[in-house]
Design an enzyme around this catalytic site. Structure first.
Site, mmCIF file in Angstrom:
data_model
loop_
_atom_site.group_PDB
_atom_site.id
_atom_site.type_symbol
_atom_site.label_atom_id
_atom_site.label_comp_id
_atom_site.label_asym_id
_atom_site.label_seq_id
_atom_site.Cartn_x
_atom_site.Cartn_y
_atom_site.Cartn_z
ATOM 1 N N CYS A 40 -30.824 -9.194 -7.739
ATOM 2 C CA CYS A 40 -30.848 -7.872 -6.943
ATOM 3 C C CYS A 40 -32.272 -7.374 -7.453
ATOM 4 C CB CYS A 40 -29.814 -6.919 -7.399
ATOM 5 S SG CYS A 40 -29.853 -5.165 -6.994
ATOM 6 N N ASP A 83 -27.046 -12.163 -7.563
ATOM 7 C CA ASP A 83 -26.366 -11.918 -6.125
ATOM 8 C C ASP A 83 -25.897 -13.322 -5.739
ATOM 9 O OD1 ASP A 83 -26.281 -9.197 -6.017
ATOM 10 O OD2 ASP A 83 -28.194 -9.292 -4.846
ATOM 11 N N VAL A 124 -34.247 -30.552 9.540
ATOM 12 C CA VAL A 124 -34.438 -30.344 8.240
ATOM 13 C C VAL A 124 -34.037 -31.334 7.130
ATOM 14 C CG1 VAL A 124 -32.751 -28.597 7.604
ATOM 15 C CG2 VAL A 124 -34.784 -28.570 6.456
ATOM 16 N N GLU A 125 -34.848 -31.680 6.324
ATOM 17 C CA GLU A 125 -34.182 -32.950 5.291
ATOM 18 C C GLU A 125 -33.352 -32.357 4.260
ATOM 19 O OE1 GLU A 125 -33.960 -35.402 2.193
ATOM 20 O OE2 GLU A 125 -35.372 -33.614 2.080
ATOM 21 N N LEU A 126 -32.318 -32.682 4.142
ATOM 22 C CA LEU A 126 -31.461 -31.967 3.156
ATOM 23 C C LEU A 126 -31.694 -31.837 1.798
ATOM 24 C CD1 LEU A 126 -28.072 -33.512 4.295
ATOM 25 C CD2 LEU A 126 -29.082 -31.340 5.014
ATOM 26 N N HIS A 167 -30.490 -8.203 0.653
ATOM 27 C CA HIS A 167 -29.815 -9.481 1.344
ATOM 28 C C HIS A 167 -30.337 -9.546 2.845
ATOM 29 C CE1 HIS A 167 -25.956 -7.939 -1.132
ATOM 30 N NE2 HIS A 167 -26.768 -8.981 -1.699
ATOM 31 N N GLU A 168 -30.767 -8.343 3.486
ATOM 32 C CA GLU A 168 -31.171 -8.301 4.756
ATOM 33 C C GLU A 168 -32.581 -9.199 4.731
ATOM 34 O OE1 GLU A 168 -28.782 -5.200 4.321
ATOM 35 O OE2 GLU A 168 -30.465 -5.837 2.796
#
Length: 128
Positions: free
Chosen positions: A33, A40, A55-57, A74-75
């Site tokens: 936060c 968070d 995308v490679e994991l 968060h946004e």
């Protein structure tokens, strides 16, 4: 020793002529936060229709890990991750849903989307 990384590696889409959806659930996302410095926690739900790149994991895991000690609203963090994935993979469509755990009695869910210009989702098929 494995370390967090801001790099998102990709690989060639094995079926570029077909629209198909890749879905991933990332239940251990964490950041800090920016107001309190407290952690968070969130579950990230990623779904995308790749174009030329996927995308490679392992790279995604290390990228997500890089947020653990970063302060972020968060946004902002949801949109930053979405943009980084779009930049790396240039997908036809990508949706990122970030479901944050309760903080101060409030659950927050942020949904961010990207749609490639001109791409139209195929119709949904309903089977009997």
């Amino acid at each position: 020793m494995t370390e967090p990384s801001r790099s998102l590696e990709t690989f060639e889409n094995p079926a570029p002529a077909r629209d198909y959806t890749i879905r991933m659930t990332i239940p251990e996302f964490s950041c800090l936060c920016p107001k309190t410095g407290q952690p968070d926690f969130a579950t990230l739900k990623l779904e995308y229709v790749p174009d030329a790149r996927c995308v490679e994991l392992k790279a995604l895991k290390l990228y997500i890990w890089s947020y653990r000690d970063r302060g972020a609203f968060h946004e902002a963090v949801t949109n930053e991750i979405l943009q980084d994935l779009v930049t790396a993979t240039a997908p036809r469509f990508l949706r990122l849903t970030a479901e944050f755990n309760v903080r101060g009695g409030i659950y927050t869910t942020v949904v961010a989307e990207h749609r490639k210009s001109g791409w139209v989702a195929p119709p949904i098929t309903t089977l009997p």
